[in-house]
Design a protein around this motif. Structure first.
Motif, PDB file in Angstrom:
ATOM      1  N   VAL A  15       0.809  -1.216   0.000  1.00  0.00           N
ATOM      2  CA  VAL A  15       0.000   0.000   0.000  1.00  0.00           C
ATOM      3  C   VAL A  15       0.845   1.269   0.000  1.00  0.00           C
ATOM      4  O   VAL A  15       0.492   2.258  -0.648  1.00  0.00           O
ATOM      5  CB  VAL A  15      -0.959  -0.014   1.212  1.00  0.00           C
ATOM      6  CG1 VAL A  15      -1.598   1.350   1.425  1.00  0.00           C
ATOM      7  CG2 VAL A  15      -2.040  -1.075   1.017  1.00  0.00           C
ATOM      8  N   THR A  16       1.981   1.255   0.697  1.00  0.00           N
ATOM      9  CA  THR A  16       2.705   2.501   0.909  1.00  0.00           C
ATOM     10  C   THR A  16       3.666   2.874  -0.219  1.00  0.00           C
ATOM     11  O   THR A  16       3.856   4.062  -0.497  1.00  0.00           O
ATOM     12  CB  THR A  16       3.502   2.447   2.225  1.00  0.00           C
ATOM     13  OG1 THR A  16       4.420   1.335   2.180  1.00  0.00           O
ATOM     14  CG2 THR A  16       2.570   2.284   3.408  1.00  0.00           C
ATOM     15  N   LEU A  17       4.274   1.894  -0.876  1.00  0.00           N
ATOM     16  CA  LEU A  17       5.323   2.230  -1.845  1.00  0.00           C
ATOM     17  C   LEU A  17       4.818   3.000  -3.069  1.00  0.00           C
ATOM     18  O   LEU A  17       5.518   3.903  -3.551  1.00  0.00           O
ATOM     19  CB  LEU A  17       6.060   0.963  -2.282  1.00  0.00           C
ATOM     20  CG  LEU A  17       6.919   0.297  -1.200  1.00  0.00           C
ATOM     21  CD1 LEU A  17       7.771  -0.811  -1.793  1.00  0.00           C
ATOM     22  CD2 LEU A  17       7.798   1.300  -0.477  1.00  0.00           C
ATOM     23  N   PRO A  18       3.636   2.693  -3.642  1.00  0.00           N
ATOM     24  CA  PRO A  18       3.188   3.504  -4.778  1.00  0.00           C
ATOM     25  C   PRO A  18       3.028   4.976  -4.441  1.00  0.00           C
ATOM     26  O   PRO A  18       3.278   5.844  -5.284  1.00  0.00           O
ATOM     27  CB  PRO A  18       1.836   2.865  -5.152  1.00  0.00           C
ATOM     28  CG  PRO A  18       1.933   1.464  -4.673  1.00  0.00           C
ATOM     29  CD  PRO A  18       2.735   1.547  -3.404  1.00  0.00           C
ATOM     30  N   THR A  19       2.628   5.288  -3.198  1.00  0.00           N
ATOM     31  CA  THR A  19       2.448   6.680  -2.797  1.00  0.00           C
ATOM     32  C   THR A  19       3.771   7.356  -2.483  1.00  0.00           C
ATOM     33  O   THR A  19       4.027   8.486  -2.907  1.00  0.00           O
ATOM     34  CB  THR A  19       1.516   6.758  -1.572  1.00  0.00           C
ATOM     35  OG1 THR A  19       0.257   6.179  -1.907  1.00  0.00           O
ATOM     36  CG2 THR A  19       1.309   8.193  -1.143  1.00  0.00           C
ATOM     37  N   LEU A  20       4.636   6.660  -1.748  1.00  0.00           N
ATOM     38  CA  LEU A  20       5.883   7.270  -1.304  1.00  0.00           C
ATOM     39  C   LEU A  20       6.942   7.329  -2.396  1.00  0.00           C
ATOM     40  O   LEU A  20       7.598   8.349  -2.603  1.00  0.00           O
ATOM     41  CB  LEU A  20       6.443   6.504  -0.102  1.00  0.00           C
ATOM     42  CG  LEU A  20       5.833   6.821   1.266  1.00  0.00           C
ATOM     43  CD1 LEU A  20       6.511   6.004   2.342  1.00  0.00           C
ATOM     44  CD2 LEU A  20       5.951   8.304   1.586  1.00  0.00           C
TER      45      LEU A  20
END
Length: 406
Positions: A172-177
């Motif tokens: 969940v976090t890597l595409p945003t960060l």
């Protein structure tokens, strides 16, 4: 008979300072424990905020996501530091306190990621089972008797539970960060899961012998292969369809479907068919997707497209299929997929000689059902000066490969 060497004795000053810090942590945990029931809803709201505000307040979504990762680093470092201190003879936190801290991190993980999963799941596919399983894990994390029984008596399952939470964090976090594609994030999430599955396997295969070490080394790539094979069941946590349509014509200037047509075999042969999808993606993300045209379950065409994230209404892309089989009657569906094989959405239509039984492609843009269909983003005030015209400054038309000219 000589036994194993005793651990080095810690210095009195170091032990006392460490003991004082551990007492503070224990007292803090005791103060927080009565209010721990607030943590899951707060984590859920933080996840929802990160998901829905990522376009309007990119920094806010990134900060919430970064906070999620930092808590995991703290949990992992606490476990590692605790083992190092125990080997050197220093006192460590009681098991109950460390389990309570781990429970809060697991609750934060599961409830933070639930909005992403609920919004991107294709509920008519196997993804529904995956998301419902994650909902079940979230419920388990807040049921103290079951959670603590799992942590104390079923250590192998507990480590597997932990590894699944790691998978969700990375996914969940890597595409945003880092603006990684869905496929890249999925690969890294699987790699992290395999690594964090080691304690579970070590616990299940005790006592470790040479044969069992070889068995574990064989099981790890097997589990990774099975997980990769089941990726179609995993929702693309950063992508979802915000609008779709079927039409016989398309206005490239306004990037909108046009016209009306009953989808009979003769009409398809004469006009072809446009499939339009508006796909939501985080700002800064570039992703290749595929429109996979299937006739009665058989793959007919795979037409690739490249999308860019950041547009509130979704990146508008379309494919135009001109050549249909001679016998085109039957059930058709267009699977909107990531390059790694995760389903983003599905468009379905029926082709029939009888016009009354054929699907009516009227160019109307349908908003999908589910959490995104509630259009919660409209409840958030628009920034001043924003408009749809401004949001179209980014080129969002389909690539030349979207035309099926064969």
């Amino acid at each position: 008979m000589n036994g194993p060497p005793a651990p080095p004795s810690p210095s009195p000053g170091g032990a006392s300072r460490l003991g004082a810090w551990e007492q503070r942590i224990e007292r803090l945990a005791e103060k927080v424990r009565p209010w721990s029931w607030l943590w899951p809803p707060v984590a859920f709201l933080a996840g929802a905020g990160s998901f829905f505000l990522v376009e309007r307040q990119q920094w806010l979504g990134a900060m919430l996501t970064l906070g999620m990762l930092l808590t995991w680093l703290l949990l992992l470092s606490e476990s590692l530091i605790g083992r190092l201190l125990a080997r050197r003879g220093y006192p460590t936190l009681p098991r109950g306190v460390t389990t309570f801290i781990a429970q809060m991190v697991h609750q934060e993980t599961l409830f933070f990621t639930l909005p992403f999963l609920l919004a991107t799941t294709v509920w008519t596919s196997g993804q529904a089972l995956f998301t419902l399983a994650m909902v079940a894990l979230a419920i388990l994390s807040i049921l103290d008797p079951l959670y603590y029984r799992l942590a104390e008596r079923r250590r192998g399952l507990y480590f597997a539970f932990h590894a699944q939470c790691v998978f969700l964090v990375v996914l969940v976090t890597l595409p945003t960060l880092l603006h990684l594609t869905t496929g890249q994030s999925l690969l890294l999430a699987l790699a992290a899961t395999v690594i964090f599955s080691l304690p579970s396997l070590l616990h299940l295969l005790r006592p470790m012998t040479a044969r069992r070490w070889l068995l574990m080394l064989a099981l790890l790539p097997l589990l990774a292969g099975i997980a990769w094979g089941g990726r179609i069941w995993v929702p693309p946590a950063s992508l979802w369809i915000s609008g779709s349509a079927l039409s016989p014509e398309f206005d490239v200037a306004t990037r909108s479907p046009q016209g009306q047509l009953r989808l009979t075999p003769d009409a398809l042969t004469e006009h072809g068919l446009y499939a339009y999808t508006a796909i939501h993606a985080p700002r800064g993300l570039r992703e290749q997707i595929v429109h996979a045209w299937r006739h009665d379950g058989e793959l007919i065409d795979r037409i690739p497209l490249e999308i860019q994230g950041g547009r509130e209404e979704g990146y508008r892309a379309w494919t135009h299929k001109r050549n249909f089989p001679a016998d085109s009657a039957g059930r058709w569906r267009i699977d909107v997929m990531t390059a790694s094989g995760q389903r983003i959405g599905v468009l379905r239509f029926q082709v029939a000689p009888d016009a009354e039984a054929a699907t009516f492609a009227d160019g109307r843009i349908d908003v999908p059902l589910g959490l995104p269909g509630l259009d919660i983003r409209r409840l958030v005030a628009r920034p001043e000066g924003s408009s749809d015209i401004n949001s179209q400054n980014t080129v969002d038309d389909a690539s030349p490969s979207s035309e099926d000219n064969e």
